[in-house]
Design a protein around this motif. Structure first.
Motif, PDB file in Angstrom:
ATOM      1  N   GLN A 147       0.808  -1.215   0.000  1.00 42.39           N
ATOM      2  CA  GLN A 147       0.000   0.000   0.000  1.00 42.39           C
ATOM      3  C   GLN A 147       0.850   1.278   0.000  1.00 42.39           C
ATOM      4  O   GLN A 147       0.537   2.225  -0.720  1.00 42.39           O
ATOM      5  N   PRO A 148       1.935   1.360   0.783  1.00 48.80           N
ATOM      6  CA  PRO A 148       2.749   2.582   0.738  1.00 48.80           C
ATOM      7  C   PRO A 148       3.306   2.875  -0.655  1.00 48.80           C
ATOM      8  O   PRO A 148       3.439   4.043  -1.041  1.00 48.80           O
ATOM      9  N   GLN A 149       3.597   1.829  -1.413  1.00 49.10           N
ATOM     10  CA  GLN A 149       4.140   2.038  -2.754  1.00 49.10           C
ATOM     11  C   GLN A 149       3.064   2.491  -3.728  1.00 49.10           C
ATOM     12  O   GLN A 149       3.334   3.284  -4.645  1.00 49.10           O
ATOM     13  N   LEU A 150       1.841   2.002  -3.547  1.00 44.59           N
ATOM     14  CA  LEU A 150       0.739   2.479  -4.385  1.00 44.59           C
ATOM     15  C   LEU A 150       0.540   3.978  -4.170  1.00 44.59           C
ATOM     16  O   LEU A 150       0.294   4.729  -5.124  1.00 44.59           O
ATOM     17  N   GLU A 151       0.650   4.409  -2.920  1.00 43.66           N
ATOM     18  CA  GLU A 151       0.519   5.842  -2.622  1.00 43.66           C
ATOM     19  C   GLU A 151       1.662   6.634  -3.242  1.00 43.66           C
ATOM     20  O   GLU A 151       1.447   7.730  -3.777  1.00 43.66           O
ATOM     21  N   LEU A 152       2.859   6.075  -3.196  1.00 45.79           N
ATOM     22  CA  LEU A 152       4.006   6.771  -3.768  1.00 45.79           C
ATOM     23  C   LEU A 152       3.870   6.889  -5.278  1.00 45.79           C
ATOM     24  O   LEU A 152       4.140   7.962  -5.850  1.00 45.79           O
ATOM     25  N   ALA A 169      -0.181  -5.072 -14.424  1.00 46.69           N
ATOM     26  CA  ALA A 169       0.470  -3.835 -13.974  1.00 46.69           C
ATOM     27  C   ALA A 169      -0.448  -2.624 -14.005  1.00 46.69           C
ATOM     28  O   ALA A 169      -0.443  -1.806 -13.078  1.00 46.69           O
ATOM     29  N   GLU A 170      -1.245  -2.493 -15.042  1.00 48.87           N
ATOM     30  CA  GLU A 170      -2.098  -1.306 -15.119  1.00 48.87           C
ATOM     31  C   GLU A 170      -3.229  -1.367 -14.114  1.00 48.87           C
ATOM     32  O   GLU A 170      -3.540  -0.382 -13.436  1.00 48.87           O
ATOM     33  N   LYS A 171      -3.832  -2.539 -13.981  1.00 45.13           N
ATOM     34  CA  LYS A 171      -4.956  -2.691 -13.050  1.00 45.13           C
ATOM     35  C   LYS A 171      -4.508  -2.554 -11.601  1.00 45.13           C
ATOM     36  O   LYS A 171      -5.216  -1.965 -10.773  1.00 45.13           O
ATOM     37  N   VAL A 172      -3.333  -3.065 -11.284  1.00 47.29           N
ATOM     38  CA  VAL A 172      -2.868  -3.076  -9.892  1.00 47.29           C
ATOM     39  C   VAL A 172      -2.096  -1.817  -9.533  1.00 47.29           C
ATOM     40  O   VAL A 172      -2.289  -1.242  -8.457  1.00 47.29           O
ATOM     41  N   TYR A 173      -1.203  -1.367 -10.419  1.00 45.48           N
ATOM     42  CA  TYR A 173      -0.316  -0.243 -10.107  1.00 45.48           C
ATOM     43  C   TYR A 173      -0.663   1.051 -10.837  1.00 45.48           C
ATOM     44  O   TYR A 173      -0.086   2.094 -10.527  1.00 45.48           O
ATOM     45  N   GLY A 174      -1.534   0.974 -11.827  1.00 43.68           N
ATOM     46  CA  GLY A 174      -1.786   2.153 -12.648  1.00 43.68           C
ATOM     47  C   GLY A 174      -0.664   2.423 -13.638  1.00 43.68           C
ATOM     48  O   GLY A 174      -0.537   3.532 -14.165  1.00 43.68           O
ATOM     49  N   ILE A 175       0.164   1.404 -13.900  1.00 44.47           N
ATOM     50  CA  ILE A 175       1.270   1.542 -14.838  1.00 44.47           C
ATOM     51  C   ILE A 175       0.901   0.814 -16.125  1.00 44.47           C
ATOM     52  O   ILE A 175       0.726  -0.417 -16.116  1.00 44.47           O
ATOM     53  N   PRO A 176       0.750   1.520 -17.239  1.00 41.48           N
ATOM     54  CA  PRO A 176       0.321   0.889 -18.483  1.00 41.48           C
ATOM     55  C   PRO A 176       1.378  -0.068 -19.027  1.00 41.48           C
ATOM     56  O   PRO A 176       2.557   0.043 -18.685  1.00 41.48           O
ATOM     57  N   PRO A 177       0.989  -1.013 -19.874  1.00 44.08           N
ATOM     58  CA  PRO A 177       1.926  -2.039 -20.356  1.00 44.08           C
ATOM     59  C   PRO A 177       3.146  -1.484 -21.074  1.00 44.08           C
ATOM     60  O   PRO A 177       4.230  -2.073 -20.992  1.00 44.08           O
ATOM     61  N   GLU A 178       2.981  -0.345 -21.745  1.00 44.54           N
ATOM     62  CA  GLU A 178       4.131   0.230 -22.459  1.00 44.54           C
ATOM     63  C   GLU A 178       5.159   0.841 -21.522  1.00 44.54           C
ATOM     64  O   GLU A 178       6.259   1.211 -21.945  1.00 44.54           O
ATOM     65  N   GLN A 179       4.849   0.916 -20.222  1.00 38.78           N
ATOM     66  CA  GLN A 179       5.791   1.424 -19.237  1.00 38.78           C
ATOM     67  C   GLN A 179       6.285   0.320 -18.307  1.00 38.78           C
ATOM     68  O   GLN A 179       6.708   0.575 -17.183  1.00 38.78           O
ATOM     69  N   VAL A 180       6.254  -0.903 -18.823  1.00 39.38           N
ATOM     70  CA  VAL A 180       6.782  -2.056 -18.106  1.00 39.38           C
ATOM     71  C   VAL A 180       7.986  -2.588 -18.871  1.00 39.38           C
ATOM     72  O   VAL A 180       7.881  -2.952 -20.041  1.00 39.38           O
TER      73      VAL A 180
END
Length: 330
Positions: free
Chosen positions: A167-172, A198-209
Motif C-alpha cells: 500500500q505505501p508504494q501504491l501511494e508513492l 500492472a495497469e490494473k494493480v499499479y496504474g502503470i500501463p503495459p508500455e511502461q513495463v
C-alpha cells in the motif's frame, strides 16, 4: 447576541475546525508512511524537482521514476510469484498429461523439490519456465496468467497475489504521477507476465513495463490470422547490469528516481544517481518478520548485500519496512 446565536456560532466554528483538521489530514499524500527520514526524503525531493524557478527544477518530460517489482512493489517470498505461476501451471498440465508426472524436472516441481530444481545452474527451473511460458501465442499466455491471478492464493498469507501489493508504494506511485512523473516498472520478471496486471494493480500501463523477455515471432495461421508466438529462447534478461541497458533501450531517458530492494537493483540505482542534477535512490529493506518477512544478506530470494553497503556509503535512502510503513499490504 442571543444565547441561541452564540450556540449556533460555536457549533459552526467547531464544525469548521473539525473539517479543516480532516482536510489537513487528508492532504498527506503518503498516509501509510510513518513520519521520518525516508518519507521526508521523498517529499523534499519531489518538492524541489517540481518547484519552477528553483535550482533543482526538472521539466516534466524528464521526471522518470523506475521501480523494481518483486520485493519492491509486491512481495516475493517464499518464491518469486512468477515462479509459483510456473509451478502451478506444471501441476495443471500434468493432470492433463500424466506422462509429465514421471518426467524430470516436472516430477521435482510436483514434489516441490527446490534443491533438485536448482541443481546444474537451475536447469530444472528453466525447463519448467520454458514449458509454461512458451509454445503458445501471447494471447494464450496472457489468458493463462489472468486466470491464475483470479484463483491463486499466496501459500502462507492466503491472499490473492494482487493483494500482496504494498500500500505505501501504491501511494508513492500516485503521488509521483500527480507531480508530473512518469512511472515505470523495471524488473527481472517476465515483461509479458507483469503486463497482464500492472495497469490494473499499479496504474502503470503495459508500455511502461520493462522486464525480461523471450523470443516472440510473428506468424500467420492456416486461415490467415496474424498472431505472436512465444518460443523457448531468452531474448533479454532485465536484471543486474541488464536494468540500465533495458532503461536505455526501452525508456530512453535516465531516471531521476529509482526504487529497488535487492542486489539485482544495484546497477539501476547506480545509473540513476550517476546523472546530473538532483537524484533519489531508494531501497526497501525487509525488516518486518511479523507483518511480512525479514531478510537481506543471506536470503535465497531478494538478497540485499552489496546494495545495502553502497546505500550506507553513498547516503541512499533505505526504507525500513518495520518502522517506515504503517501498513504493508493494500
Amino acid at each position: 447576541m442571543s444565547k441561541f446565536r452564540i450556540a449556533v456560532a460555536a457549533l459552526f466554528l467547531a464544525a469548521s475546525c473539525a473539517w479543516s483538521a480532516g482536510a489537513f489530514a487528508q492532504a498527506d499524500p503518503l498516509p501509510s508512511w510513518n513520519e521520518g527520514k525516508s518519507k521526508q526524503a521523498i517529499l523534499d525531493f519531489v518538492g524541489k524537482v517540481t518547484r519552477e524557478g528553483g535550482p533543482d527544477f526538472v521539466r516534466p518530460a524528464e521526471r522518470i521514476a523506475t521501480f523494481d517489482n518483486d520485493g519492491t512493489l509486491w512481495a516475493e517470498q517464499p518464491v518469486y510469484f512468477q515462479l509459483q505461476f510456473a509451478f502451478d501451471e506444471v501441476k495443471r498440465m500434468a493432470a492433463e498429461k500424466p506422462a509429465l508426472q514421471a518426467t524430470e524436472p516436472y516430477r521435482s516441481v510436483l514434489a516441490r523439490d527446490l534443491k533438485a530444481l536448482s541443481a546444474n545452474g537451475g536447469k530444472g527451473v528453466l525447463q519448467a519456465m520454458a514449458l509454461t511460458h512458451a509454445g503458445m501465442t501471447t494471447d494464450a499466455f496472457n489468458a493463462a496468467v489472468d486466470k491464475w491471478l483470479s484463483i491463486a492464493r499466496h501459500p502462507t498469507k492466503q491472499r490473492p497475489y494482487t493483494e500482496m501489493v504494498y500500500q505505501p508504494q501504491l501511494e508513492l506511485l500516485a503521488y509521483l504521477r500527480a507531480n508530473g512523473f512518469k512511472t515505470f516498472i523495471v524488473s527481472g520478471g517476465g515483461v509479458e507476465f507483469m503486463r497482464v496486471f500492472a495497469e490494473k494493480v499499479y496504474g502503470i500501463p503495459p508500455e511502461q513495463v520493462v522486464g525480461s523477455s523471450g523470443v516472440v515471432k510473428f506468424r500467420l495461421t492456416v486461415d490467415g490470422k496474424p498472431e505472436l508466438f512465444k518460443e523457448p529462447k531468452n531474448e533479454f534478461i532485465d536484471d543486474g547490469p541488464g536494468k540500465p541497458v533495458g532503461i536505455n533501450r526501452f525508456i530512453g531517458r535516465r531516471p531521476i528516481l529509482a526504487f529497488g530492494n535487492s542486489d539485482g537493483d544495484l546497477q539501476m540505482l547506480q545509473y540513476t544517481v550517476g546523472g546530473l542534477g538532483s537524484r533519489l535512490a531508494l531501497i526497501v529493506h525487509h525488516t518486518d518478520a511479523e507483518r511480512e518477512w525479514a531478510y537481506d544478506r543471506t536470503s535465497h530470494i531478494g538478497r540485499l548485500d552489496k546494495a545495502l553497503d553502497e546505500a550506507a556509503a553513498k547516503g541512499w535512502t533505505v526504507v525500513d519496512m518495520k518502522t517506515d510503513w504503517k501498513t504493508i499490504f493494500r
